[in-house]
Design an enzyme around this catalytic site. Sequence first.
Site, short mmCIF file in Angstrom:
data_model
loop_
_atom_site.label_atom_id
_atom_site.label_comp_id
_atom_site.label_asym_id
_atom_site.label_seq_id
_atom_site.Cartn_x
_atom_site.Cartn_y
_atom_site.Cartn_z
N LYS A 1 0.78 -1.23 0.00
CA LYS A 1 0.00 0.00 0.00
C LYS A 1 0.82 1.30 0.00
O LYS A 1 0.39 2.29 -0.61
CB LYS A 1 -0.96 -0.01 1.19
CG LYS A 1 -2.14 -0.97 1.06
CD LYS A 1 -3.08 -0.51 -0.03
CE LYS A 1 -4.37 -1.34 -0.02
NZ LYS A 1 -5.34 -0.86 -1.03
N SER B 1 0.67 -9.91 -1.05
CA SER B 1 0.40 -8.46 -0.99
C SER B 1 0.50 -7.85 0.39
O SER B 1 0.62 -6.63 0.51
CB SER B 1 -0.99 -8.17 -1.58
OG SER B 1 -1.99 -8.89 -0.87
#
Length: 407
Positions: A54, A307
């Site tokens: 992110k 991720s």
Amino acid sequence: MARMDVISQIEAAATLLAPVIRRTPVVTSRVLAERTGHDVRLKCENLQRTGSFKPRGAYNRIANLSEAERVRGVVAASAGNHAQGVAWSATSLGIESTVFMPLGAALPKLVATKSYGATVHQVGDTIDESLAAAREFAEQTGATLVHPFDHVDIVAGQGTVALEILEQIPDVGTVLVPTGGGGLLAGVAAVMQRLAPQVRVIGVQAEAAAAWPASLAAGKPVALESMATMADGIAVGRPGEVPFEHILECAPTILTVDEDALSKALLLCMERAKLIVEPAGAAAVAALMTCTPEELALQGPVCAILSGGNIDPLLLTRVIGHGLSAAGRYMAARVTISDRPGSLSRLLAELGRTGASVLDVVHSRTGAWLAIDEVEVLLTLETRGPAHRDDMLSALSDAGYVVHVQD
């Protein structure tokens, strides 16, 4: 925007991020290679700053603000990973940040977001309610809303993952991408379409929070009526408008995985790769473990993006138990036996002969379904896998026991 514009922005983001973002490692997974018949590498964004991919998008978005916008600060809404990415990015750039998080946000993510320098407000039970509060705050204060996925700067920042993959695995044939709102998938798909069109791109969603299949079929973002998954990092009820435009153009494959698959994937990452990965971060691995060869249609080498790795230790404990059960290595079962001296010891001796490890035994005489001379034994057992579990159940059946396996 035209593809060339997107690629130019992704390359510009890579230059901007190079001094501050980690170039995360790629590690080989022998066990997944054996399962798929292809060379499989794991792109470890769980080892990125703040524990997920992110910050790539958040830093790129915030760094591109004007001086006037920077003075007014930024605001975001997130259950965890985006919150930490925004807080870290804003603090690194000397900008004030405010983050709205749901009341049920995991404590470690809440604490981490505060430690990165954000002012945190807990509002609402869902991320949509937190996002509504963040929009209201932006309108009242002039702060810039940093959306978790629905902005071209966010997509460009996330797309830098794909540039690294092409440098680290020049001959990559397939990339699997955990997918929620679509920012990461859009960035990866745009890079591959422009720079390596031979690469197959697969987005992976949690089955219980899969908004993309219906949205792509409708040709526009469509909101889910409900969703419930442990993979909170990809639990997004409606795809973003900006990612949708690029994903519709690039047409990657979208696959879904269930909760059992996510649990088993997380467990595999821990045991075999020695990597702590959150359920959303393990989605690509889950697809490699459970989707059919026809669904995957893999071209090697294969890269699965991990991720994120921000998982609450309490959830980790539960997921490990669920993963062990799903993998046939942990089982709860009920067995009715005679209420006579020696009956329980004979049952345990039979289990001992099968090689099962008894973790817990609860002995009860109170069930209404029990005869006056019966007791129920609730067993928690550890086995060595599905084959051993089946052998144990067969042995108990041959010995005259009726076993009811608990879900």
